[in-house]
Structures are given as C-alpha cells and as structure tokens.
Write a protein that holds these residues in place. Structure first.
Motif, PDB file in Angstrom:
ATOM      1  N   LYS A  69      -8.291   6.191   3.768  1.00 33.45           N
ATOM      2  CA  LYS A  69      -8.934   4.921   4.141  1.00 33.45           C
ATOM      3  C   LYS A  69      -7.424   4.076   4.561  1.00 33.45           C
ATOM      4  O   LYS A  69      -7.791   3.030   5.457  1.00 33.45           O
ATOM      5  N   GLU A  70      -6.364   3.608   3.658  1.00 31.21           N
ATOM      6  CA  GLU A  70      -5.405   2.388   3.391  1.00 31.21           C
ATOM      7  C   GLU A  70      -5.171   2.870   4.796  1.00 31.21           C
ATOM      8  O   GLU A  70      -3.868   1.878   5.477  1.00 31.21           O
ATOM      9  N   GLU A  71      -4.405   4.458   5.304  1.00 35.70           N
ATOM     10  CA  GLU A  71      -3.860   3.941   6.512  1.00 35.70           C
ATOM     11  C   GLU A  71      -4.527   3.535   7.974  1.00 35.70           C
ATOM     12  O   GLU A  71      -4.095   3.618   8.698  1.00 35.70           O
ATOM     13  N   SER A  72      -5.843   4.027   7.729  1.00 35.00           N
ATOM     14  CA  SER A  72      -6.950   3.627   8.988  1.00 35.00           C
ATOM     15  C   SER A  72      -6.523   2.154   9.063  1.00 35.00           C
ATOM     16  O   SER A  72      -6.140   1.729  10.285  1.00 35.00           O
ATOM     17  N   PHE A  73      -6.480   1.411   7.969  1.00 35.42           N
ATOM     18  CA  PHE A  73      -6.118  -0.111   8.137  1.00 35.42           C
ATOM     19  C   PHE A  73      -4.422  -0.329   8.523  1.00 35.42           C
ATOM     20  O   PHE A  73      -4.941  -1.263   9.601  1.00 35.42           O
ATOM     21  N   HIS A  74      -4.150  -0.087   8.432  1.00 28.71           N
ATOM     22  CA  HIS A  74      -2.357   0.465   8.911  1.00 28.71           C
ATOM     23  C   HIS A  74      -2.754   0.378  10.262  1.00 28.71           C
ATOM     24  O   HIS A  74      -1.950  -0.021  10.987  1.00 28.71           O
ATOM     25  N   ASP A 107       0.366  -1.191  -0.219  1.00 25.40           N
ATOM     26  CA  ASP A 107       0.243  -0.004  -0.315  1.00 25.40           C
ATOM     27  C   ASP A 107       0.957   1.959   0.062  1.00 25.40           C
ATOM     28  O   ASP A 107       0.661   2.050  -0.628  1.00 25.40           O
ATOM     29  N   GLU A 108       1.837   0.715   0.891  1.00 20.15           N
ATOM     30  CA  GLU A 108       2.172   2.456   0.808  1.00 20.15           C
ATOM     31  C   GLU A 108       3.209   3.068  -0.693  1.00 20.15           C
ATOM     32  O   GLU A 108       3.166   3.768  -1.348  1.00 20.15           O
ATOM     33  N   ALA A 109       4.145   1.711  -1.687  1.00 19.44           N
ATOM     34  CA  ALA A 109       4.038   2.081  -2.364  1.00 19.44           C
ATOM     35  C   ALA A 109       3.556   2.776  -3.829  1.00 19.44           C
ATOM     36  O   ALA A 109       3.328   3.489  -3.884  1.00 19.44           O
ATOM     37  N   TYR A 157      -2.306  -1.553  15.741  1.00 12.76           N
ATOM     38  CA  TYR A 157      -2.488  -1.682  17.391  1.00 12.76           C
ATOM     39  C   TYR A 157      -2.970  -3.233  17.163  1.00 12.76           C
ATOM     40  O   TYR A 157      -2.553  -3.153  18.772  1.00 12.76           O
ATOM     41  N   ASP A 158      -3.830  -3.708  16.853  1.00 12.53           N
ATOM     42  CA  ASP A 158      -3.677  -4.878  16.970  1.00 12.53           C
ATOM     43  C   ASP A 158      -2.239  -6.032  17.566  1.00 12.53           C
ATOM     44  O   ASP A 158      -2.347  -6.600  18.742  1.00 12.53           O
ATOM     45  N   ILE A 159      -1.398  -6.177  16.646  1.00 17.17           N
ATOM     46  CA  ILE A 159       0.158  -6.055  16.655  1.00 17.17           C
ATOM     47  C   ILE A 159       0.259  -5.465  18.636  1.00 17.17           C
ATOM     48  O   ILE A 159       0.613  -6.858  19.087  1.00 17.17           O
ATOM     49  N   MET A 160       0.095  -4.103  19.190  1.00 13.53           N
ATOM     50  CA  MET A 160       0.294  -3.965  20.336  1.00 13.53           C
ATOM     51  C   MET A 160      -0.423  -4.370  21.556  1.00 13.53           C
ATOM     52  O   MET A 160       0.122  -5.278  22.693  1.00 13.53           O
ATOM     53  N   MET A 161      -1.633  -4.973  20.613  1.00 11.57           N
ATOM     54  CA  MET A 161      -2.440  -6.118  21.758  1.00 11.57           C
ATOM     55  C   MET A 161      -2.381  -6.515  22.446  1.00 11.57           C
ATOM     56  O   MET A 161      -2.406  -7.355  23.039  1.00 11.57           O
ATOM     57  N   LYS A 162      -2.044  -8.211  21.019  1.00 10.02           N
ATOM     58  CA  LYS A 162      -1.201  -8.812  21.166  1.00 10.02           C
ATOM     59  C   LYS A 162      -0.178  -9.016  22.215  1.00 10.02           C
ATOM     60  O   LYS A 162      -0.056 -10.182  23.214  1.00 10.02           O
ATOM     61  N   ALA A 206       4.272  -0.938  17.268  1.00 12.95           N
ATOM     62  CA  ALA A 206       4.650   0.177  16.962  1.00 12.95           C
ATOM     63  C   ALA A 206       4.329   1.947  16.010  1.00 12.95           C
ATOM     64  O   ALA A 206       3.831   2.761  16.364  1.00 12.95           O
ATOM     65  N   VAL A 207       4.708   1.223  14.531  1.00 15.96           N
ATOM     66  CA  VAL A 207       4.914   1.504  13.908  1.00 15.96           C
ATOM     67  C   VAL A 207       3.624   1.808  13.420  1.00 15.96           C
ATOM     68  O   VAL A 207       2.710   3.498  12.889  1.00 15.96           O
ATOM     69  N   GLY A 208       2.861   1.157  13.098  1.00 12.21           N
ATOM     70  CA  GLY A 208       1.820   0.812  12.448  1.00 12.21           C
ATOM     71  C   GLY A 208       0.406   1.565  13.942  1.00 12.21           C
ATOM     72  O   GLY A 208      -0.217   3.182  13.252  1.00 12.21           O
ATOM     73  N   TRP A 209       0.205   1.411  14.519  1.00 13.55           N
ATOM     74  CA  TRP A 209      -0.194   2.803  15.606  1.00 13.55           C
ATOM     75  C   TRP A 209       0.497   3.785  15.720  1.00 13.55           C
ATOM     76  O   TRP A 209      -0.486   4.606  15.491  1.00 13.55           O
ATOM     77  N   LEU A 210       1.409   4.405  16.152  1.00 16.53           N
ATOM     78  CA  LEU A 210       2.123   5.425  16.466  1.00 16.53           C
ATOM     79  C   LEU A 210       1.892   6.109  14.696  1.00 16.53           C
ATOM     80  O   LEU A 210       1.703   7.575  14.714  1.00 16.53           O
ATOM     81  N   VAL A 211       2.961   5.757  14.327  1.00 12.60           N
ATOM     82  CA  VAL A 211       3.375   5.911  12.976  1.00 12.60           C
ATOM     83  C   VAL A 211       2.801   6.479  12.187  1.00 12.60           C
ATOM     84  O   VAL A 211       2.331   7.619  11.220  1.00 12.60           O
ATOM     85  N   ASP A 212       1.681   5.408  11.108  1.00 11.86           N
ATOM     86  CA  ASP A 212       0.666   5.891  11.589  1.00 11.86           C
ATOM     87  C   ASP A 212      -0.605   6.194  11.533  1.00 11.86           C
ATOM     88  O   ASP A 212      -1.845   7.064  10.860  1.00 11.86           O
TER      89      ASP A 212
END
Ligand code: BYC
Length: 330
Positions: free
Chosen positions: A172-177, A90-92, A182-187, A139-145
């Motif tokens: 829209k895509e960043e929201s999924f990111h 998606d980033e590409a 956050y899901d990884i952080m939760m786990k 943390a990248v997905g949660w904080l950076v995105d």
C-alpha cells in the motif's frame, strides 16, 4: 562467471519420492495455499531461504533510505520535502516489519544487521547507484518503487504468513511512493527544456539498474526453482522483469521521455515488449561490492550502527534492571 559460481551452489528441488513424510506433508500444505506460521514444522532449507530473502529485503529498505535521504534538505519546495520525508520514514517502517517477520524464524535483528555490516548478507543492487539530482528522486520513486511493487504484490500471497502479511501493508505504501515519483517526473517532463533533459538523464541512468532489481536471468537464478516450489517466490525473475517493462514503457511515452533501448519493440505475438537485457557483468560486479556507491553505503550503515551503540546499551541496561526489580519483588 560469478553466475556460474553461485549457480553451482544451488540445491536441486526434491521430487516427491525423495521427500520425507514430513517434507511431503509440508509440500501438500504449500500446494493447497495453506499459510505456514512460525510454530509450524518447516524444512531447514525453507527457513534458511526465507531468512536470506526477508533479511535481504529488510536491509534493502534500510540502505534504500540513503540515496533519497540525501535529498531531503534539497527538495525544491516545502511540499516536496514533506512528501519525501514521509516516504523515507516509510522505508524505515518497511525494514522494521521485515526484520520482525524474520525474527519469527529464529534470527534476531542484531544478527541480521551484523551480517549486513560484515558483508555476509546482501541488499538490493539498485542502492549502489548514486542519486545525482532532483530528477533522480522522481526516477527512483517511479522506476525503483515501481519495480519493487511489481515484485512485492505477488509476495502478498507468499506461503509464509508473517512475510505475506508484512507485504500487504508495504505494498500500500509503495504504491504511494511510486505515484509521488511519477508526479515529480511529470512536473520535470512538462517543465523547461533543462528540466525535461534532467528527467531524461535520470531515466537513462536508472533504467538498466532498475531492470537488474529483479535478479539475474532465470537461467542464472540459483534459488528460483526451489523458492517457487515453496511459494516463497511467486514468479520468476524474467517474468517480473517483462511485466515491469510492459507496464513502464507506456508511462515513459506519456511523459514524452525515451526509454534508452534501441531494441525496444512491441512484439504482437508474445503480447509484450522485446527489450535489451541489462549488462549482467556489471550486475555481478555490483554484487561483489564494486558498484559506484557500495563502499559509501556500508560506511554510512556502519557509522550509524556504531553511533547507536549507546542507545542499545542503555535499553539493555534498562531491561536488565527492570527484570532484576521484578525478580526481587517476586
Ligand atoms: N540485488 O537466485 P536468485 C525496495 C542475488 S528494494 C542484490 O535469483 P532470489 C525499496 C541473490 O540474493 C527491493 N542481490 O535469488 C526500498 C542471490 O545471491 P545469494 C528489495 C541480488 O533470492 C527502498 C543471487 O543474486 N526487494 O523495496 O531467488 C526504496 C542469485 O539470484 C539481486 C526484495 O528484496 C539484486 N537485485 O531472487 C525503494 C524483494 N537479485 O543470496 C524500494 C524480495 C539477485 O544466494 N526478494 N540477487 O548470495 C526477492 O524477490 C528475491 O530475493 C530476488 C532475487 C528477486 C531479489
């Protein structure tokens, strides 16, 4: 010091009296929220600022693939690998929409890339920090995105049509990111003590670099005043940083993690958190090329560009041959 140096190069915002009739008519359109399209007349400074901002944004998407791409082969499960792969792809795509938006302003993607590779153009400071372990993907997905969305949602209303339309899809895509991070952080936060410690460590390292993503404080921002009057930027750097902190602190609390800031405190009067500023000396040093990963990131991009030369040459040769055949047939 660097802030003062860049600040001194900033141009003042013209008053109505100082504007030419064309500039005044242009400002009227902006004030009425009428989108500016590629063929419309625009001040040279508006075009230049857009090329700088959109180009920098596009480069950030492309360079931003590196710290995460690094973890695709080491994702802990097949599902996590597929999700991360999709995110990096998606980033590409974001980079490509943004280069295409910049091209409508009369600059080619190759020119922009060359300016990135020889250091004339910037990319987001955040990508000069390393991703050391799997928790960093969270943390990248949660904080950076999360920070990227905070900045980009208002940009859907930016005054330049192609940029604002690119932003709609990107958001829209960043929201999924952000959700996948956050899901990884939760786990991790609900996992073993060692996993929770990894999540806390990732938050500790990436919190302040994420705050830096919004740019220097309003007092040190060179471009904000003019960019906001042209609605290239919709909010100031400090306004967005505050919103990000207010949104993210409760999310950290829900994870059972601690934001690494002893001064963090809810301020009833202002209706937001008081918080510590990042180390701005460090920020400007990263911009000067002295962050932990600047050299490595640019080496990788230069290598990719050099190794792709034969593809570009092949495409150009193919296009030239087709054009010659077409001319011969006419
Ligand atoms: N990093 O006058 P200011 C993402 C520079 S990544 C580096 O406030 P402006 C994603 C600034 O360029 C997010 N440089 O500038 C991708 C200027 O120097 P120049 C990318 C920075 O432009 C993959 C100087 O400092 N998002 O989405 O009004 C995975 C003075 O600053 C930074 C965008 O690019 C920085 N953080 O405001 C995950 C959004 N901050 O150019 C996520 C679009 C400042 O005069 N861009 N500088 O040499 C913007 O909204 C604005 O450009 C900024 C800066 C808020 C970033």
């Amino acid at each position: 010091m660097y802030a003062q140096m860049v600040k001194s190069t900033g141009e003042g915002v013209k008053t109505r009296d100082e504007m030419s009739p064309e500039e005044a008519a242009f400002q009227d359109r902006i004030d009425q929220d009428i989108k500016i399209e590629p063929k419309d007349w625009m001040p040279a400074g508006y075009r230049k600022t857009l090329i700088r901002q959109i180009g920098q944004h596009a480069h950030s998407e492309i360079v931003g693939q590196l710290p995460e791409g690094n973890w695709i082969t080491r994702a802990p499960t097949l599902e996590r690998k597929a999700i991360l792969l999709a995110k990096v792809q998606d980033e590409a795509g974001h980079g490509l929409y943004l280069y295409a938006a910049a091209e409508t302003l009369g600059v080619s993607r190759d020119e922009l890339t060359e300016q990135l590779l020889d250091g004339r153009m910037k990319y987001s400071s955040i990508f000069n920090y390393p991703t050391l372990n799997w928790a960093d993907m969270g943390a990248v997905g949660w904080l950076v995105d999360g920070a990227a969305i905070m900045n980009q949602v208002p940009l859907q209303r930016t005054s330049y049509g192609p940029y604002s339309r690119a932003m709609i899809r990107i958001c829209k895509e960043e929201s999924f990111h952000q959700r996948q991070g956050y899901d990884i952080m939760m786990k991790m936060a609900q996992g073993t003590a060692a996993q929770k410690a990894m999540a806390q460590d990732a938050l500790n390292r990436l919190w302040y670099p994420s705050l830096m993503m919004f740019g220097p404080s309003d007092a040190d921002s060179v471009h904000s005043a003019q960019s906001m009057s042209w609605k290239i930027k919709m909010d100031s750097n400090d306004e967005l940083r505050q919103k990000f902190v207010d949104q993210t602190v409760p999310q950290a609390e829900y994870l059972g993690l601690t934001v690494p800031d002893e001064n963090l405190k809810w301020n009833e009067e202002k209706g937001g958190y008081d918080f510590s500023q990042p180390d701005w000396e460090e920020f400007f040093d990263v911009l000067r090329g002295n962050g932990p990963c600047n050299v490595d990131r640019m080496e990788k991009r230069n290598k990719a560009w050099d190794e792709g030369a034969w593809v570009r040459d092949g495409l150009m040769a193919h296009a030239a041959k087709r054009a010659a055949l077409k001319t011969a047939a006419e």
